[in-house]
Design an enzyme around this catalytic site. Sequence first.
Site: not given
Ligand code: FAD
Length: 383
Positions: A126, A130-131, A158, A364, A367
């Site tokens: 992440t 780029a999430g 993490t 990961e 939802s």
């Molecule tokens: C406690 C914790 C531990 C973590 N550990 C790790 C780790 O070890 N390694 C790592 O790499 N990352 C880690 N993460 C990051 C995590 O994987 C990301 O937060 C997650 O993938 C979502 O990305 P974002 O936060 O950028 O949200 P965004 O991608 O910006 O999403 C924002 C909202 O938009 C929604 N959304 C996005 N795209 C779409 C779509 N195409 N259609 C519908 N809805 C959509 C999402 O579901 C969300 O509700 C961790 C996060 C947390 C909170």
Amino acid sequence: MNFALTPAQREVQERARRFAIEEVAPIARAMDERGEFPRHLVPRMGALGLLGGPLAPEYGGSGMDYQSFALVYEELGRVDASVRGFLAVHAGLVALCIRDWGTEEQKRRYLPRLARGEWIGCYALTEPGAGSDAASLETTATPDGDGYVLRGEKIWITNGGVADLAIVFATRDPSARHRGICAFLVETPTPGLRREPMPGRELGHRAADHARLVFEDCRVPAAAMLGAPGQGFAVAMSALDHGRLGVAAGAVGVAAACLDACVAFARTRRQFGRRIGDFQMIQAHLADMAADVDAARLLVYRAAWMRDQGMPATRETSIAKLFATEVAARAAGDAVLIHGGRGYSNEYPVERHYRDIKGLQIYEGTSHIQRIIIARDLVGREG
Ligand SMILES: Cc1cc2nc3c(=O)[nH]c(=O)nc-3n(C[C@H](O)[C@H](O)[C@H](O)COP(=O)(O)OP(=O)(O)OC[C@H]3O[C@@H](n4cnc5c(N)ncnc54)[C@H](O)[C@@H]3O)c2cc1C
């Protein structure tokens, strides 16, 4: 169809349960309050054979099946999401990923250390931009002599602050999206890599270590690449398949813990001259929770069983993660309500479950993203 656990699976379950109850549960609240990762538990988990999980004994693992490993995650998830989350990353996202993609030399160097808990692993995908859309990552890997130079930033990693080894995803060409991504095994400390805690106080998983990793001209040898050049996205996604099984099973643990806590409370708390468990509205909550826990657990078992048969299980793992985390979130919300004012205080663990479970719905793949994975498998992609 056989729903009974084998003697070997029951033994692993019992070993994990004893560790969770005797060594994790007594410190879970204090670690959560202090925001402190219980690092001393890592070698202990290694000694108990919980870190190696399905790794083969020749790499230091216990060679257990995925069904057994899901039981380990469930038992840890019952008592603490931070410790269970540590394991899903360390073993699921890192060790099993190296087992699947590593060269023999990489496996021999890293897997026994990870299995013993001498080293801690983290998975760095992440970024600020780029999430969910991981293919849009901007950390670059520029070829330089017989290696690569990494430049960029990772967030929410993490175990990031305590890890000895990071799987880092970076691109040779951002315009190529997923086809440009490579995976690297980066040992820490290494020059050019800076680590700092994530800013802000987090809702849950307060005993977990979440870090920001900054790569400033961080040089890695070509031998550090995991998988082939351009295969990094496939490496990342296959690792998430392992990790998601851990999240799903951990969510079953949260939901089951909430159910157990509510049943115990409903049997003893009295109002209006009766046990609250005798009120039909409370009974409806308990019955729904029990049905949800059973259904979620069966979905986890199915996904684990398919893996044990060597069958592809990406869709079934996503279904298990989606369903289990959603029902656990509902169970935790209902558990706080059923405990009344007591549920609102960290005097009872349901308060921590309520805060922690939100993370399982996000990391990961949220939802929403699990629904996309499942729906794409149903309708396919056009063109
Ligand atoms: C406690 C914790 C531990 C973590 N550990 C790790 C780790 O070890 N390694 C790592 O790499 N990352 C880690 N993460 C990051 C995590 O994987 C990301 O937060 C997650 O993938 C979502 O990305 P974002 O936060 O950028 O949200 P965004 O991608 O910006 O999403 C924002 C909202 O938009 C929604 N959304 C996005 N795209 C779409 C779509 N195409 N259609 C519908 N809805 C959509 C999402 O579901 C969300 O509700 C961790 C996060 C947390 C909170």
